[in-house]
Design a protein around this motif. Structure first.
Motif, PDB file in Angstrom:
ATOM      1  N   UNK A  58       0.823  -1.210   0.000  1.00 53.81           N
ATOM      2  CA  UNK A  58       0.000   0.000   0.000  1.00 53.81           C
ATOM      3  C   UNK A  58       0.859   1.263   0.000  1.00 53.81           C
ATOM      4  N   UNK A  59       0.211   2.370  -0.328  1.00 50.15           N
ATOM      5  CA  UNK A  59       0.866   3.673  -0.251  1.00 50.15           C
ATOM      6  C   UNK A  59       1.270   3.975   1.185  1.00 50.15           C
ATOM      7  N   UNK A  60       0.433   3.595   2.140  1.00 51.31           N
ATOM      8  CA  UNK A  60       0.763   3.825   3.545  1.00 51.31           C
ATOM      9  C   UNK A  60       2.070   3.150   3.929  1.00 51.31           C
ATOM     10  N   UNK A  61       2.291   1.931   3.440  1.00 58.45           N
ATOM     11  CA  UNK A  61       3.534   1.226   3.742  1.00 58.45           C
ATOM     12  C   UNK A  61       4.714   1.923   3.083  1.00 58.45           C
ATOM     13  N   UNK A  62       4.559   2.398   1.850  1.00 56.90           N
ATOM     14  CA  UNK A  62       5.628   3.127   1.171  1.00 56.90           C
ATOM     15  C   UNK A  62       5.978   4.403   1.939  1.00 56.90           C
ATOM     16  N   UNK A  63       4.966   5.094   2.447  1.00 53.23           N
ATOM     17  CA  UNK A  63       5.192   6.307   3.244  1.00 53.23           C
ATOM     18  C   UNK A  63       5.898   5.953   4.558  1.00 53.23           C
TER      19      UNK A  63
ATOM     20  N   UNK B  48      11.253   6.395   7.473  1.00 52.29           N
ATOM     21  CA  UNK B  48      12.487   5.892   8.076  1.00 52.29           C
ATOM     22  C   UNK B  48      13.703   6.606   7.491  1.00 52.29           C
ATOM     23  N   UNK B  49      13.659   6.828   6.194  1.00 50.62           N
ATOM     24  CA  UNK B  49      14.770   7.513   5.546  1.00 50.62           C
ATOM     25  C   UNK B  49      14.796   8.996   5.895  1.00 50.62           C
ATOM     26  N   UNK B  50      13.642   9.589   6.046  1.00 52.73           N
ATOM     27  CA  UNK B  50      13.556  11.028   6.309  1.00 52.73           C
ATOM     28  C   UNK B  50      13.892  11.383   7.756  1.00 52.73           C
ATOM     29  N   UNK B  51      14.083  10.373   8.617  1.00 56.19           N
ATOM     30  CA  UNK B  51      14.494  10.644   9.988  1.00 56.19           C
ATOM     31  C   UNK B  51      13.380  10.616  10.995  1.00 56.19           C
ATOM     32  N   UNK B  52      12.409   9.713  10.834  1.00 53.39           N
ATOM     33  CA  UNK B  52      11.256   9.677  11.733  1.00 53.39           C
ATOM     34  C   UNK B  52      11.576   9.057  13.094  1.00 53.39           C
ATOM     35  N   UNK B  53      12.599   8.220  13.163  1.00 55.22           N
ATOM     36  CA  UNK B  53      12.874   7.578  14.453  1.00 55.22           C
ATOM     37  C   UNK B  53      13.585   8.552  15.396  1.00 55.22           C
ATOM     38  N   UNK B  54      13.382   8.426  16.697  1.00 57.15           N
ATOM     39  CA  UNK B  54      14.028   9.320  17.665  1.00 57.15           C
ATOM     40  C   UNK B  54      15.549   9.256  17.534  1.00 57.15           C
ATOM     41  N   UNK B  55      16.175  10.413  17.557  1.00 53.58           N
ATOM     42  CA  UNK B  55      17.623  10.507  17.477  1.00 53.58           C
ATOM     43  C   UNK B  55      18.190  10.447  16.076  1.00 53.58           C
TER      44      UNK B  55
ATOM     45  N   UNK C 245      11.732  13.069   1.068  1.00 57.24           N
ATOM     46  CA  UNK C 245      11.610  11.869   0.242  1.00 57.24           C
ATOM     47  C   UNK C 245      10.261  11.939  -0.465  1.00 57.24           C
ATOM     48  N   UNK C 246      10.284  11.904  -1.773  1.00 64.30           N
ATOM     49  CA  UNK C 246       9.064  11.922  -2.578  1.00 64.30           C
ATOM     50  C   UNK C 246       8.625  10.482  -2.836  1.00 64.30           C
TER      51      UNK C 246
END
Length: 117
Positions: A79-84, A89-96, A104-105
């Motif tokens: 799904x698109x949700x999974x791609x987002x 993860x690449x854009x830096x969503x995890x703490x630290x 990321x497009x």
């Protein structure tokens, strides 16, 4: 469904820094990573245009923006949700994590008939 993720950097991002380790681990382990491509520095690229039949070639990065594409990833996920979720993860969503200033497009891929793949 297949999605193209374009990884953008801008002047705020340190050159040569890797932002994709968490993303690559998650996408690879889930079997969702189809391909990955890193691009050379935009200063050694060219932009080709044709106007009224005349070809012009401009050296260097595409003008008009400080962002430039440094890599592309093709995912095959449900799904698109999974791609987002993976793009985050690449854009830096995890703490630290370091944040990717350029972003990321996420774009669905389509076949020649215009149908989502």
């Amino acid at each position: 469904m297949k999605f193209l993720l374009n990884l953008y950097l801008d002047a705020a991002d340190p050159p040569g820094e890797r932002f994709d380790e968490d993303f690559l681990a998650a996408a690879w382990q889930a079997g969702e990573l189809v391909s990955a491509h890193a691009f050379a520095d935009p200063s050694i690229g060219v932009v080709v245009r044709v106007r009224e039949g005349v070809v012009s070639v401009t050296e260097g990065p595409y003008p008009g923006t400080s962002d430039h594409v440094v890599g592309q990833y093709v995912l095959d996920c449900e799904s698109r949700d999974r791609a987002v979720e993976l793009a985050a993860l690449m854009a830096g969503a995890r703490p630290g994590a370091r944040h990717l200033a350029g972003g990321v497009e996420v774009r669905p891929l389509m076949d020649a008939a215009g149908m989502e793949m």
